[in-house]
Design a protein around this motif. Structure first.
Motif, mmCIF file in Angstrom:
data_model
loop_
_atom_site.group_PDB
_atom_site.id
_atom_site.type_symbol
_atom_site.label_atom_id
_atom_site.label_comp_id
_atom_site.label_asym_id
_atom_site.label_seq_id
_atom_site.Cartn_x
_atom_site.Cartn_y
_atom_site.Cartn_z
ATOM 1 N N ARG A 186 0.541 -1.268 -0.106
ATOM 2 C CA ARG A 186 0.096 -0.271 0.001
ATOM 3 C C ARG A 186 0.952 1.317 -0.250
ATOM 4 N NH1 ARG A 186 -2.228 -2.401 4.902
ATOM 5 N NH2 ARG A 186 -1.088 -0.522 5.560
ATOM 6 N N TRP A 187 1.843 1.112 0.420
ATOM 7 C CA TRP A 187 2.935 2.591 0.362
ATOM 8 C C TRP A 187 3.745 2.278 -0.427
ATOM 9 C CZ3 TRP A 187 5.184 2.671 5.943
ATOM 10 C CH2 TRP A 187 4.541 3.008 6.734
ATOM 11 N N ILE A 188 4.100 3.786 -0.462
ATOM 12 C CA ILE A 188 5.573 4.281 -1.562
ATOM 13 C C ILE A 188 6.406 3.739 -0.448
ATOM 14 C CG2 ILE A 188 7.308 5.228 -2.241
ATOM 15 C CD1 ILE A 188 4.094 7.284 -3.467
ATOM 16 N N MET A 189 7.293 2.311 -1.141
ATOM 17 C CA MET A 189 8.632 2.077 0.109
ATOM 18 C C MET A 189 9.347 0.995 -0.687
ATOM 19 S SD MET A 189 7.525 -0.993 3.031
ATOM 20 C CE MET A 189 7.875 -0.652 4.658
ATOM 21 N N GLY A 190 10.811 0.855 -0.396
ATOM 22 C CA GLY A 190 11.251 0.565 -0.721
ATOM 23 C C GLY A 190 12.894 1.142 -1.190
ATOM 24 N N ALA A 191 13.416 0.737 -1.633
ATOM 25 C CA ALA A 191 14.954 2.045 -2.330
ATOM 26 C C ALA A 191 14.305 2.566 -3.556
ATOM 27 C CB ALA A 191 16.035 0.735 -2.855
ATOM 28 N N PRO A 192 15.290 3.558 -3.521
ATOM 29 C CA PRO A 192 14.863 4.590 -4.986
ATOM 30 C C PRO A 192 14.401 3.970 -6.104
ATOM 31 C CG PRO A 192 16.882 5.045 -3.944
ATOM 32 C CD PRO A 192 16.849 3.982 -3.093
ATOM 33 N N GLU A 193 14.608 3.074 -6.699
ATOM 34 C CA GLU A 193 13.674 2.532 -7.771
ATOM 35 C C GLU A 193 13.376 1.808 -7.634
ATOM 36 O OE1 GLU A 193 16.881 0.731 -6.420
ATOM 37 O OE2 GLU A 193 18.278 2.295 -7.725
ATOM 38 N N GLU A 194 12.379 0.939 -5.843
ATOM 39 C CA GLU A 194 11.248 0.635 -6.298
ATOM 40 C C GLU A 194 10.299 2.310 -5.819
ATOM 41 O OE1 GLU A 194 7.725 -1.472 -4.798
ATOM 42 O OE2 GLU A 194 9.393 -2.049 -5.839
ATOM 43 N N ALA A 195 10.486 2.964 -5.225
ATOM 44 C CA ALA A 195 9.833 4.410 -5.260
ATOM 45 C C ALA A 195 9.152 5.296 -5.965
ATOM 46 C CB ALA A 195 10.493 5.299 -3.756
ATOM 47 N N ARG A 196 10.106 5.406 -7.207
ATOM 48 C CA ARG A 196 10.684 5.757 -8.505
ATOM 49 C C ARG A 196 8.714 4.612 -9.663
ATOM 50 N NH1 ARG A 196 15.283 6.080 -8.770
ATOM 51 N NH2 ARG A 196 16.468 8.194 -8.786
ATOM 52 N N ALA A 223 4.942 5.438 -10.458
ATOM 53 C CA ALA A 223 4.923 5.562 -11.476
ATOM 54 C C ALA A 223 3.777 5.017 -11.911
ATOM 55 C CB ALA A 223 5.774 4.491 -12.408
ATOM 56 N N GLU A 224 3.252 4.126 -11.002
ATOM 57 C CA GLU A 224 1.791 2.769 -11.058
ATOM 58 C C GLU A 224 0.906 4.144 -10.688
ATOM 59 O OE1 GLU A 224 3.547 -0.200 -7.998
ATOM 60 O OE2 GLU A 224 3.531 -1.337 -9.463
ATOM 61 N N CYS A 225 1.257 4.895 -9.687
ATOM 62 C CA CYS A 225 0.240 6.081 -9.369
ATOM 63 C C CYS A 225 -0.458 6.799 -11.038
ATOM 64 C CB CYS A 225 0.753 6.622 -8.238
ATOM 65 S SG CYS A 225 0.654 5.747 -6.828
ATOM 66 N N ALA A 274 -2.464 5.304 -13.023
ATOM 67 C CA ALA A 274 -3.936 5.230 -12.696
ATOM 68 C C ALA A 274 -4.472 6.757 -12.774
ATOM 69 C CB ALA A 274 -3.866 4.202 -10.762
ATOM 70 N N GLY A 275 -3.827 6.811 -12.270
ATOM 71 C CA GLY A 275 -4.402 8.621 -13.200
ATOM 72 C C GLY A 275 -4.295 9.337 -12.039
ATOM 73 N N VAL A 276 -3.401 8.911 -11.052
ATOM 74 C CA VAL A 276 -2.840 10.041 -9.868
ATOM 75 C C VAL A 276 -2.370 11.487 -10.226
ATOM 76 C CG1 VAL A 276 -1.522 9.979 -7.576
ATOM 77 C CG2 VAL A 276 -3.358 8.107 -8.596
ATOM 78 N N GLU A 277 -3.155 12.262 -10.205
ATOM 79 C CA GLU A 277 -2.373 13.492 -10.463
ATOM 80 C C GLU A 277 -1.784 14.128 -9.516
ATOM 81 O OE1 GLU A 277 -4.338 15.884 -13.552
ATOM 82 O OE2 GLU A 277 -5.747 14.629 -13.312
#
Length: 93
Positions: A48-58, A62-64, A67-70
């Motif tokens: 559910r979170w933006i969690m992890g190393a920098p690559e995972e966070a990016r 990008a997934e958000c 999904a249309g999140v602005e």
């Protein structure tokens, strides 16, 4: 209302796996939960979170966007972790 989709996910980003585990342990300790349960905390929150190393966070951001999140407003539950705040700034600048 302007009709834009926004999200308010929690964030826990670290430079490597060891630092990420330390962040989860600190978070669980602050919440009064057993810090030994860090593995469960990683699994439970990681979906559910933006969690992890920098690559995972990016990737999660990008997934958000896909999904249309602005607009993303990141919730930081370990606000004294200034290293993470700095890292987030470096990742997304």
């Amino acid at each position: 209302a302007d009709g834009r989709l926004a999200a308010l996910p929690a964030v826990l980003v670290a430079a490597d796996d060891a630092a990420l585990r330390g962040g989860v342990e600190a978070l669980l300790a602050m919440a009064g939960r057993d810090p030994v349960a860090a593995e469960d905390g990683l699994t439970e929150r990681g979906r559910r979170w933006i969690m992890g190393a920098p690559e995972e966070a990016r990737r999660r951001v990008a997934e958000c966007a896909a999904a249309g999140v602005e607009r993303l407003m990141l919730q930081d539950f370990v606000p004294r972790d200034l290293e993470m705040v700095t890292l987030i700034g470096q990742i997304f600048s």
